[in-house]
Design an enzyme around this catalytic site. Structure first.
Site, PDB file in Angstrom:
ATOM      1  N   SER A  88     -66.932 -16.662  -3.545  1.00  0.00           N
ATOM      2  CA  SER A  88     -66.364 -14.554  -3.573  1.00  0.00           C
ATOM      3  C   SER A  88     -65.808 -14.619  -2.347  1.00  0.00           C
ATOM      4  O   SER A  88     -64.996 -14.551  -1.419  1.00  0.00           O
ATOM      5  CB  SER A  88     -66.525 -14.058  -4.567  1.00  0.00           C
ATOM      6  OG  SER A  88     -66.924 -12.771  -4.504  1.00  0.00           O
TER       7      SER A  88
ATOM      8  N   TYR B 297     -55.868  -9.642  -4.234  1.00  0.00           N
ATOM      9  CA  TYR B 297     -57.238 -10.599  -4.062  1.00  0.00           C
ATOM     10  C   TYR B 297     -58.274 -10.124  -4.335  1.00  0.00           C
ATOM     11  O   TYR B 297     -59.302 -10.820  -5.147  1.00  0.00           O
ATOM     12  CB  TYR B 297     -57.222 -10.393  -2.525  1.00  0.00           C
ATOM     13  CG  TYR B 297     -58.100 -11.148  -1.883  1.00  0.00           C
ATOM     14  CD1 TYR B 297     -58.132 -12.758  -1.969  1.00  0.00           C
ATOM     15  CD2 TYR B 297     -59.535 -10.874  -1.450  1.00  0.00           C
ATOM     16  CE1 TYR B 297     -58.994 -13.744  -1.152  1.00  0.00           C
ATOM     17  CE2 TYR B 297     -60.584 -11.602  -0.232  1.00  0.00           C
ATOM     18  CZ  TYR B 297     -59.976 -12.544  -0.267  1.00  0.00           C
ATOM     19  OH  TYR B 297     -61.566 -13.363   0.397  1.00  0.00           O
TER      20      TYR B 297
HETATM   21  N1  LIG Z   1     -61.552 -15.580   6.441  1.00  0.00           N
HETATM   22  C1  LIG Z   1     -61.712 -14.126   5.595  1.00  0.00           C
HETATM   23  O1  LIG Z   1     -62.150 -13.409   6.365  1.00  0.00           O
HETATM   24  C2  LIG Z   1     -62.962 -14.813   4.303  1.00  0.00           C
HETATM   25  C3  LIG Z   1     -63.468 -13.373   3.596  1.00  0.00           C
HETATM   26  C4  LIG Z   1     -63.692 -13.653   2.498  1.00  0.00           C
HETATM   27  C5  LIG Z   1     -63.336 -14.922   1.517  1.00  0.00           C
HETATM   28  N2  LIG Z   1     -63.012 -15.120   2.351  1.00  0.00           N
HETATM   29  C6  LIG Z   1     -62.695 -16.137   1.130  1.00  0.00           C
HETATM   30  O2  LIG Z   1     -63.124 -18.098   1.674  1.00  0.00           O
HETATM   31  C7  LIG Z   1     -62.881 -19.044   1.412  1.00  0.00           C
HETATM   32  C8  LIG Z   1     -62.493 -20.109   1.950  1.00  0.00           C
HETATM   33  O3  LIG Z   1     -61.338 -18.822   2.730  1.00  0.00           O
HETATM   34  P1  LIG Z   1     -61.180 -19.356   5.026  1.00  0.00           P
HETATM   35  O4  LIG Z   1     -61.003 -18.183   5.251  1.00  0.00           O
HETATM   36  O5  LIG Z   1     -61.841 -21.406   5.040  1.00  0.00           O
HETATM   37  O6  LIG Z   1     -59.568 -20.133   4.114  1.00  0.00           O
HETATM   38  P2  LIG Z   1     -59.182 -20.993   4.779  1.00  0.00           P
HETATM   39  O7  LIG Z   1     -57.272 -20.945   5.209  1.00  0.00           O
HETATM   40  O8  LIG Z   1     -59.530 -21.872   6.644  1.00  0.00           O
HETATM   41  O9  LIG Z   1     -59.386 -22.367   4.324  1.00  0.00           O
HETATM   42  C9  LIG Z   1     -58.825 -22.426   2.777  1.00  0.00           C
HETATM   43  C10 LIG Z   1     -58.573 -24.201   2.402  1.00  0.00           C
HETATM   44  O10 LIG Z   1     -58.083 -22.997   0.989  1.00  0.00           O
HETATM   45  C11 LIG Z   1     -56.808 -24.794   0.902  1.00  0.00           C
HETATM   46  N3  LIG Z   1     -56.148 -24.011  -0.054  1.00  0.00           N
HETATM   47  C12 LIG Z   1     -55.073 -23.289  -0.405  1.00  0.00           C
HETATM   48  N4  LIG Z   1     -54.499 -22.879  -1.790  1.00  0.00           N
HETATM   49  C13 LIG Z   1     -55.196 -24.288  -2.226  1.00  0.00           C
HETATM   50  C14 LIG Z   1     -54.964 -24.499  -3.338  1.00  0.00           C
HETATM   51  N5  LIG Z   1     -54.418 -24.394  -4.697  1.00  0.00           N
HETATM   52  N6  LIG Z   1     -55.834 -26.299  -3.665  1.00  0.00           N
HETATM   53  C15 LIG Z   1     -56.318 -26.849  -2.981  1.00  0.00           C
HETATM   54  N7  LIG Z   1     -56.630 -25.897  -1.863  1.00  0.00           N
HETATM   55  C16 LIG Z   1     -55.812 -24.858  -1.387  1.00  0.00           C
HETATM   56  C17 LIG Z   1     -56.189 -24.311   2.030  1.00  0.00           C
HETATM   57  O11 LIG Z   1     -54.928 -25.302   2.644  1.00  0.00           O
HETATM   58  C18 LIG Z   1     -57.266 -24.227   3.312  1.00  0.00           C
HETATM   59  O12 LIG Z   1     -57.634 -25.402   3.836  1.00  0.00           O
HETATM   60  C19 LIG Z   1     -61.340 -18.475   0.082  1.00  0.00           C
HETATM   61  O13 LIG Z   1     -61.868 -18.484  -1.416  1.00  0.00           O
HETATM   62  C20 LIG Z   1     -61.462 -17.524   0.597  1.00  0.00           C
HETATM   63  O14 LIG Z   1     -61.080 -15.803   0.254  1.00  0.00           O
HETATM   64  C21 LIG Z   1     -62.718 -15.380   3.122  1.00  0.00           C
END
Ligand SMILES: NC(=O)c1ccc[n+]([C@@H]2O[C@H](COP(=O)([O-])OP(=O)(O)OC[C@H]3O[C@@H](n4cnc5c(N)ncnc54)[C@H](O)[C@@H]3O)[C@@H](O)[C@H]2O)c1
Length: 278
Positions: free
Chosen positions: A143, A157
């Protein structure tokens, strides 16, 4: 260190950031791991590096969690290569900043389809494999800390990440008696490719994903960040395997937003108090 020797893990969004860090962490604990991502090359590169460095078996495949057939195909790939799934990390999420009156119908459809229905599809298509395993089995759903400390310009989001939490609560209660645990991961801000990968992953037919930095500025002005509010994904998951082993329902990673969460919790407590007093 939690021992996952011989266990099988599946991580979605494993091409980058948090998913890549999770895949590496479970492999370091001994698990064989499937790395799935819409960016097949990134998933494959991470899978090769993990196998080479850590000596576990890895596999990778392209998956678009926004598409049911793609998730079905990825699950078949995992069944055919690793033969099962003891630990499922449904981690994909995409970001679309925008004020409530600016987010388009397409923005909402995309974010809800990937972040909410994508989680549902991932769990649904892998659940049989998790059920077929034995011993400790677990599902982790990513989440966001935005659910605990909501801010502005994140309407679609945040809505999607509240839905992930709701889904996880149902899932936990429905499968607890089968010995399968469920944890909701609420990451705070992390240094990842989240914004960039979201722009890349948006289906072209929905129109370009526009990232307006005024939205980001508005958000950070509304809710200023403190030191440590943006962490590496590796730091964010430092408690992950211990919390999974202990079947903790919630995992908060980092951030100074606790007082915001507590003020919201107090407001809810006060609502109960007023009800009981009336
Ligand atoms: N980065 C932050 O600050 C943050 C904060 C809170 C939550 N999150 C959550 O953490 C999780 C991971 O995000 P992250 O920060 O590692 O980002 P990231 O971009 O580094 O990794 C996300 C990955 O998801 C892949 N992706 C995107 N759409 C896709 C789809 N339709 N099907 C399959 N793969 C798909 C992308 O290619 C990418 O490799 C997400 O759920 C994000 O919402 C991130």
């Amino acid at each position: 260190m939690t021992d996952l020797q011989g266990r099988t893990a599946v991580v979605t969004g494993a091409g980058s950031g948090l998913g890549a860090a999770i895949a590496r962490a479970v492999a370091e604990a001994g698990a064989n791991v499937a790395l799935l991502d819409i960016d097949a090359d990134a998933a494959a590169a991470n899978a090769s590096a993990i196998a080479e460095e850590l000596g576990v078996t890895t596999t990778s495949a392209r998956v678009d969690v926004g598409d049911t057939l793609s998730v079905v195909t990825a699950a078949e790939h995992v069944r055919g290569t690793l033969g099962g799934c003891d630990l499922l990390f449904a981690n994909v999420g995409v970001q679309q900043f925008g004020a409530i009156d600016k987010l388009t119908e397409q923005d909402w459809q995309w974010v809800l389809n990937v972040n909410v229905l994508g989680m549902v599809r991932t769990v649904r298509e892998f659940l049989d494999m998790v059920r077929a395993g034995s011993g400790s089995r677990h599902i982790v759903l990513t989440s966001s800390s935005g659910v605990l400390a909501p801010s502005i310009r994140l309407g679609a989001y945040q809505t999607s990440k509240f839905a992930v939490w709701g889904f996880a609560e149902s899932l936990r209660q429905e499968i607890a008696s089968e010995g399968i645990g469920v944890t909701v991961l609420f990451p705070g801000g992390m240094m990842t490719r989240h914004l960039e990968s979201s722009v890349a992953a948006r289906p072209p037919e929905l129109g370009e994903s526009v990232l307006d930095f005024d939205d980001v500025t508005a958000m950070t002005t509304h809710q200023p960040m403190a030191d440590g509010d943006v962490a590496t994904p590796e730091h964010a998951i430092r408690n992950l395997l211990a919390d999974v082993a202990a079947n903790q329902p919630y995992l908060v990673t980092h951030g100074s937003f606790r007082p915001i969460y507590e003020a919201r919790r107090d407001a809810m407590d006060a609502a109960f108090d007023r009800m009981e007093a009336s």
